[in-house]
Design a protein around this motif. Structure first.
Motif: not given
Lengths: 127, 385
Positions: B33-61
């Protein structure tokens, strides 16, 4: 035509054979290449004409590593990749050789160990 | 030269990191969540502007679903393809395709893990049980890479000193990067004399286990200049995989990067000589050598000799793994995200003391599993379009 999909599969049959003291690999009746671990059709050409043959057990060490462990965790042991004469490669170990005493290129011979959980290890062939 | 429709079709307009190194008290999803917030802020956007998510995790199926829920995103397109540490590098290609096809417009590519603080060791959903390996007690994934290194040494005369050059170069870059986890001097002798882990690897031939999350915001080319930061354009991508288990890898001295690389170069209309800065997934010292060879920066078998004399270290002729790499900067289980972020920072000119001067092009090479999935991406500044 469809593949058989009931009863013991290639994996179960491989283990039954190992329990009975036979180490087998699959050979393709169409392309002539071998496959390991066992599978339901040939990984090289897609043919379903796979038959089990008893492996010669003759192999050559392709690569090796020593896995380092604390003595209370079982100590160091070797791991090897062995190329069988049949043309398949196994991840395995070389028994009777120290963790760092498995030369790449050495000739080795297969042996089944492990009792109820049988698996194939190799011994160095005395040249 | 044919102009591939994906060449320059997208641009990275935001990057963010969080919790790199150690982040005690934080869950994996909090780091994500923190990395997402930092990246979105870096882009001058809000989280609600994101409409595509490409994500992985070591622990989430179901990673892209879980991540989207946490971030409060209701994507029109998402993908959680898990191909190991190269996943996010592949997601850049997939996000570009999805944007090009109109399935989404503003994509977030993301990964994070708290594995150092949570467990202190590698946590990987890729460490699945294999009955044909388990009886022999290999150490996943180190043993597989060690076997490749041993064979490379046998076949090409590569030495442990040459492997050590890779670790020493990585530390040199880390020493210029205030965000790197490891700092301080590291000599060839230090690497050679370290505790052995899995021969021929000692401790410093192996990547770190850290916490960390990273994220990138990807948009279509038509919008690339609408954001506060200098856009970095996607120029080419390619993937390849030939095996999952190391025993099924045809020749363990030749990775599928020898296919993914040429695919990416062809799309970009470039060749290795056109690349200014290289970010190669260095889970182990042999990786850098294998990928320099397989991506065409030196002939097969010459990688060990190629890295001698500090060639890839700060001050050398070829800047490689400029953040300090998985060996000395950060490696929270899956590292592809972090080489992407470093490449973007280099091409923005934001890399501080470690900046590769005048860098206009970068190659990012991701690796997953046990030299299994190989994904290459090439990026460039506006001048390269």
């Amino acid at each position: 035509m469809t593949l058989e999909d009931r009863g013991p599969g290639p994996d179960a049959i491989y283990r039954e054979e190992l329990l009975a003291g036979r180490f087998t690999v699959q050979t393709c009746g169409d392309c002539g290449q071998s496959s390991f671990p066992p599978r339901v059709f040939c990984k090289h050409c897609g043919s379903a004409a796979l038959t089990r043959v008893e492996a010669s057990g003759d192999g050559v060490v392709y690569s090796t590593s020593a896995v380092r462990n604390r003595p209370d965790k079982g100590g160091d042991h070797n791991i090897a990749l062995v190329d069988l004469a049949e043309g398949v490669r196994l991840l395995t170990r070389v028994d009777g050789a120290g963790p760092t005493e498995v030369p790449i290129g050495a000739r080795v011979k297969a042996r089944i160990v492990g009792g109820d959980v049988p698996h194939v290890v190799f011994d160095l062939v005395k040249e | 030269m044919t102009h591939h429709e994906l060449r320059g079709a997208s641009a990275v307009v935001g990057v963010g990191l969080a919790g790199c190194g150690e982040a005690p008290g934080r869950t994996a999803m909090e780091l994500i969540g923190s990395a997402a917030w930092n990246a979105v802020t870096d882009a001058g956007l809000k989280m609600t502007d994101i409409d595509g998510v490409f994500g992985v995790s070591a622990v989430h199926g179901m990673p892209s679903v879980t991540i989207s829920e946490y971030l409060g995103i209701k994507p029109s397109y998402s993908d959680g393809s898990m191909i190991g540490g190269s996943s996010n590098v592949a997601h850049i290609l997939q996000a570009t395709m999805a944007i090009r096809a109109g399935l989404c417009s503003t994509a977030l590519v993301i990964y994070g893990s708290n594995q150092k603080s949570a467990s202190g060791k590698l946590v990987s959903s890729a460490a699945e049980f294999n009955p044909y390996e388990q009886p022999y007690k290999p150490r996943f994934p180190i043993t597989a890479y060690a076997l490749a290194a041993a064979r490379h040494m046998h076949q090409f005369g590569t030495t442990r000193q040459q492997l050590a050059e890779v670790a020493v170069a990585a530390r040199g870059w880390a020493n210029l990067n205030p965000e790197a986890y490891m700092h301080g001097p590291l000599s060839i002798d230090d690497v050679l004399n370290a505790r052995m882990v899995c021969d021929p690897f000692g401790l410093f031939d192996c990547c770190l286990v850290t916490d960390g999350a990273g994220a990138l915001v990807v948009v279509g080319r038509d919008r690339a200049k609408d954001f506060p930061k200098k856009p970095v354009y996607f120029l080419g991508g390619g993937m390849a995989h030939w095996h999952r288990s190391i025993m099924q890898m045809p020749d363990i001295t030749v990775t599928a990067a020898s296919e993914s690389g040429p695919r990416a170069f062809e799309m970009a209309g470039m060749e290795p000589a056109d690349i200014d800065v290289l970010e190669l997934y260095d889970a182990f010292t042999i990786n850098t050598i294998l990928f320099l060879e397989d991506l065409g920066f030196c002939p097969k078998g010459e990688g060990g000799r190629f890295v001698e004399g500090g060639r890839i270290a700060p001050g050398g002729s070829l800047p490689v793994n400029t953040n300090g790499g998985g060996l000395s900067c950060v490696h929270p289980g899956m590292y592809g995200t972090f080489i992407l972020v470093e490449a973007i920072r280099q091409l923005r000119g934001e890399a501080g003391d470690r900046q590769a001067k005048g860098a206009e092009t970068a190659i990012v090479h991701g690796n997953g599993g046990v030299l299994s999935s190989q994904v290459t991406s090439i990026f460039g500044t506006e001048a390269t379009l």
